[in-house]
Design an enzyme around this catalytic site. Structure first.
Site: not given
Ligand SMILES: Nc1nc2c(c(=O)[nH]1)N=C([C@H](O)[C@H](O)COP(=O)(O)OP(=O)(O)OP(=O)(O)O)CN2
Length: 354
Positions: A83, A92, A95, A97
């Protein structure tokens, strides 16, 4: 243990492979149990960045890690899976989250829980809704948000969790064999599409990646006295973007350390592989070696000479067999100092003339 819901997304390279690798790495952490994984969806990019569609999923984990520590683990996994944070909300490899952490509310410089964009994103809400039931505190809010967001603005379609890139290459290879008048069912070709697909995964492993990250730096004051650290005759194999044919040869590279910063010698051949394993040009490959070395080491200067043979020049067209193309680039002190350039060049023999 707390129930935590993570959203995962990728839109570079082998997207499903990155997501599956991330889930495996999360599960390898002794303080994380992967309880459920949602389906995978191909999703239209949200945010005003023109980019490739993402593949998204969500996972429910049980963890003893506190939110900040979980975020640290997540950043380590993202870094390990190449990343690079270049463009906000941009492309990317991965990711991850933190969307919900039990019923915790967190407002810190590094972390907001629930995630501030969660209820604006179908690519988050739809996979997470697969993992919760009516008893989940945010269930009603999730359901309302999904209906509220215009599905035309945020498209999702289910995709296989197993990347189908290999299947696509196999089918395309079979089509090419047929198109050139071959019989893909004959004994010698039956396995060829699968071999080509496996080979492509290897020779195009850097497609979509921008930064070489597999390196280790060392700091030693006395290396600041080293005038030039050079590695000669590093073999490379790449594919030209004009004809998708191989070009190969040797890289000669030198750099002048600054502030005692040096790179592990074994990482330089790996960097050469990284910039080679994609469709490129010899000129661009030369530039990328300089750019990656400069970004990683911030040296006083870098010098690169690439000698290569090109199958597209030898096997077709002009058929100039054995022709060697040399590309040269200097940066920093090498660019300004002719004597340094001569010292570097005199240490190199043209590939094939050793
Ligand atoms: N269809 C999709 N669109 C977008 C996705 C996605 O996964 N699928 N992801 C993004 C964001 O880049 C990603 O969600 C991170 O956003 P966020 O956590 O809100 O902010 P960050 O600080 O992590 O963003 P950086 O890009 O790291 O600065 C956009 N669209």
């Amino acid at each position: 243990m707390e129930d935590v819901y993570l959203s995962l997304g990728s839109n570079i390279g082998n997207r499903q492979q990155y997501l599956n690798a991330a889930i495996t790495l999360l599960g390898n952490n002794r303080q994380i149990i992967i309880e459920r994984v949602a389906n995978f969806y191909e999703t239209s990019p949200v945010g005003n960045v023109s980019q490739r569609p993402f593949v998204n999923t969500a996972v429910k984990i049980a963890t003893t890690l506190e939110p900040d520590d979980l975020l640290l683990v997540i950043h380590q996994i993202e870094k390990r899976l190449h990343r690079s944070r270049k463009i906000h909300w941009g492309p990317r490899t991965l990711d991850i989250d933190i969307i919900f952490y039990g019923q915790r509310v967190v407002h810190s410089d590094d972390l907001e829980i629930p995630h501030p964009e969660a209820f604006n994103r179908r690519f988050v809400l739809i996979p997470i809704k697969e993992l919760v039931d009516h008893s989940f505190p945010y269930y009603e809010q999730i359901t309302r948000a999904i209906t509220h967001i215009n599905s035309k603005d945020q498209e999702l379609k289910p995709v296989s969790a197993k990347d189908n890139r290999g299947n696509i290459i196999e089918r395309a290879t079979t089509s090419i064999l047929t198109a050139i008048g071959e019989d893909p069912s004959r004994a010698g070709l039956l396995e060829t599409p699968n071999r080509v697909s496996r080979m492509d995964a290897e020779i195009f492993s850097s497609v979509g990646l921008t930064d070489f990250t597999d390196y280790k730096l060392f700091h030693s004051e006395d290396s600041d006295q080293s005038k030039m650290i050079m590695m000669n005759n590093l073999p490379f194999y790449s594919m030209c973007e004009h004809h998708m044919m191989p070009f190969w040869g040797s890289v000669n590279v030198a750099y002048m350390p600054a502030n005692g910063t040096i790179i592990g010698l074994s990482k330089i051949p790996r960097l050469i592989d990284f910039v080679s394993h994609k469709l490129t040009l010899q000129e661009r490959l030369t530039d990328e070696i300089i750019d990656q070395m400069t970004r990683i080491l911030a040296p006083k200067g870098v010098a690169v000479v690439v000698d290569a043979r090109h199958m597209c020049v030898e096997m077709r067209g002009v058929k100039s067999r054995g022709a060697i193309t040399r590309t040269i680039r200097f940066s920093g002190d090498f660019e300004r100092n002719q004597a340094l350039q001569n010292e570097f060049l005199s240490a190199i023999k043209v590939t094939g003339k050793q």
